[in-house]
Enzyme design. Structure first.
Site, PDB file in Angstrom:
ATOM      1  N   LYS A 339      51.274 -77.178  14.813  1.00 55.70           N
ATOM      2  CA  LYS A 339      50.643 -77.592  13.685  1.00 55.70           C
ATOM      3  C   LYS A 339      50.172 -79.152  13.634  1.00 55.70           C
ATOM      4  CE  LYS A 339      49.875 -73.421  12.058  1.00 55.70           C
ATOM      5  NZ  LYS A 339      50.437 -72.709  10.970  1.00 55.70           N
ATOM      6  N   ARG A 371      56.750 -67.760  14.938  1.00 56.58           N
ATOM      7  CA  ARG A 371      55.711 -67.567  15.719  1.00 56.58           C
ATOM      8  C   ARG A 371      55.303 -68.696  16.360  1.00 56.58           C
ATOM      9  NH1 ARG A 371      49.926 -68.408  14.881  1.00 56.58           N
ATOM     10  NH2 ARG A 371      48.685 -66.743  15.780  1.00 56.58           N
TER      11      ARG A 371
END
Length: 389
Positions: A339, A371
């Site tokens: 991210k 994830r």
């Protein structure tokens, strides 16, 4: 004579009681006197809060409420209470004898105290939530922020899927639409053309691996399940397509609901707001809505939506307070991998963000599913971290 000194006790109170040679016959009962919980209770009427406070005081602990509660000058008040498990058990019994909505409050406290996740059985795999599980990301898109175009044909996607399974992936998550900021919308037809052949290829190769499909479209989700997928992972939290909400709830399909104001992600305004409370309330309401529609709670997984319309400060606040989300009573999926807030914090590119991602995965003990893009590294870190648990 040695000096008296003090330290914090081990969180394993039973172990500490044994260390001081406490009466072992009474240890299991005594544990509840030394373990406790801090609760925040929302939306009490003043008269309900006043009764609650008096009961708490009678049991030897306090309950903080608005200063306007005693005079009933407020419409509602929130409350904070901390008590041992022993005291909470007594509180529940007394609340069941009270009027108004205090019986409902007793049910809520009892539910949280006895909170556990039912095992989720998918094909031959049992998710018993005794350890963190790894969801390997398989983007079959040309424009995903970290690996767009790498696996956007069936042969490449299948080879990479086999690699992730060998490296320790418990679930494969297939996505046919990028949800990065400023991503172009993909038609349902194009998403289906990207995703379905990959599911078919994986199922020919491996009948047992649980497959998740990252989609917010009913048509894609339904065809994916019929083709061999097992889980729906909806980044819109089932807000985008109400037919998908009806489909998963009526058929009890395991579903990940994620918090996101907009998809693709755009910046949200959490200034002067508590981001944790905002996200918690949104997820709580969706879980209740799904349960009311017939969904079994064991099939609901939630994701706080790290990076989706949230600033770096909001992301770190969510990570710092993940334990507050455990009272939702559902398994938690955490999606940190590559991210932008990680990349920007360390000033690194996507590939080099795998190590911070794995480190954060170890730190975030309350997450049940991670994830990630780099399955091998994450598994290595989680396995090492488990030795310190």
């Amino acid at each position: 004579m040695q000096d008296i000194y003090i330290k914090y006790a081990d969180k394993n109170i039973l172990k500490e009681l044994d260390s001081i040679k406490f009466d072992s016959c009474y240890s299991n009962i005594a544990v509840n006197k030394y373990n406790g919980k801090c609760f925040k209770i929302y939306n009490l009427k003043p008269y309900e809060a006043n009764i609650l406070k008096q009961i708490c005081l009678s049991l030897g602990f306090d309950c903080a409420v608005s200063r306007d509660t005693v005079t009933c000058k407020c419409d509602t008040t929130d409350a904070i209470l901390f008590a041992s498990f022993n005291q909470l058990e007594k509180l529940i019994k007394k609340l069941y004898q009270q009027p108004f909505r205090l019986k409902k409050l007793a049910d809520e406290i009892n539910s949280v105290l006895n909170n556990f996740f039912e095992p989720l059985v998918i094909r031959n795999f049992v998710f018993d939530w005794s350890r963190p599980y790894i969801m390997g990301i398989l983007n079959v898109t040309p424009d995903s922020f970290s690996d767009g175009g790498n696996f956007n044909n069936t042969d490449k996607a299948l080879r990479y899927c086999i690699q992730m399974i060998q490296e320790g992936a418990d679930i494969i998550d297939i996505g046919g639409e990028s949800t990065r900021p400023n991503a172009e919308l993909v038609s349902v037809e194009e998403e289906i053309n990207r995703v379905i052949p990959v599911i078919q290829a994986i199922r020919k190769e491996n009948i047992n691996i649980p497959i998740s499909v990252d989609t917010r479209n009913y048509e894609t989700a339904k065809l994916a399940i019929e083709t061999g997928a097992d889980i729906i992972n909806d980044v819109s939290g089932l807000d985008y397509d109400m037919k998908l909400f009806d489909y998963v709830s009526q058929n009890n399909i395991p579903t990940v609901i994620m918090h996101s104001d907009k998809v693709p992600a755009v910046s949200s305004d959490f200034v002067n707001k508590d981001v944790v409370e905002e996200v918690y309330l949104s997820l709580y309401n969706k879980i209740q809505k799904l349960k009311n529609a017939g969904m079994e709670k064991k099939n609901i997984i939630f994701d706080v939506g790290i990076g989706f319309g949230k600033s770096a400060e909001s992301n770190f606040e969510l990570l710092k307070r993940l334990d507050e989300f455990t009272s939702l009573g559902c398994p938690m999926l955490l999606g940190l991998s590559r991210k932008s807030f990680i990349r920007n914090t360390f000033n690194i590119d996507c590939e080099h963000s795998d190590i911070p991602t794995a480190l954060y995965s170890c730190i975030c003990k309350n997450a049940n599913i991670h994830r990630v893009h780099n399955v091998k590294l994450t598994k290595q870190y989680l396995d090492f971290s488990s030795k310190l648990a």
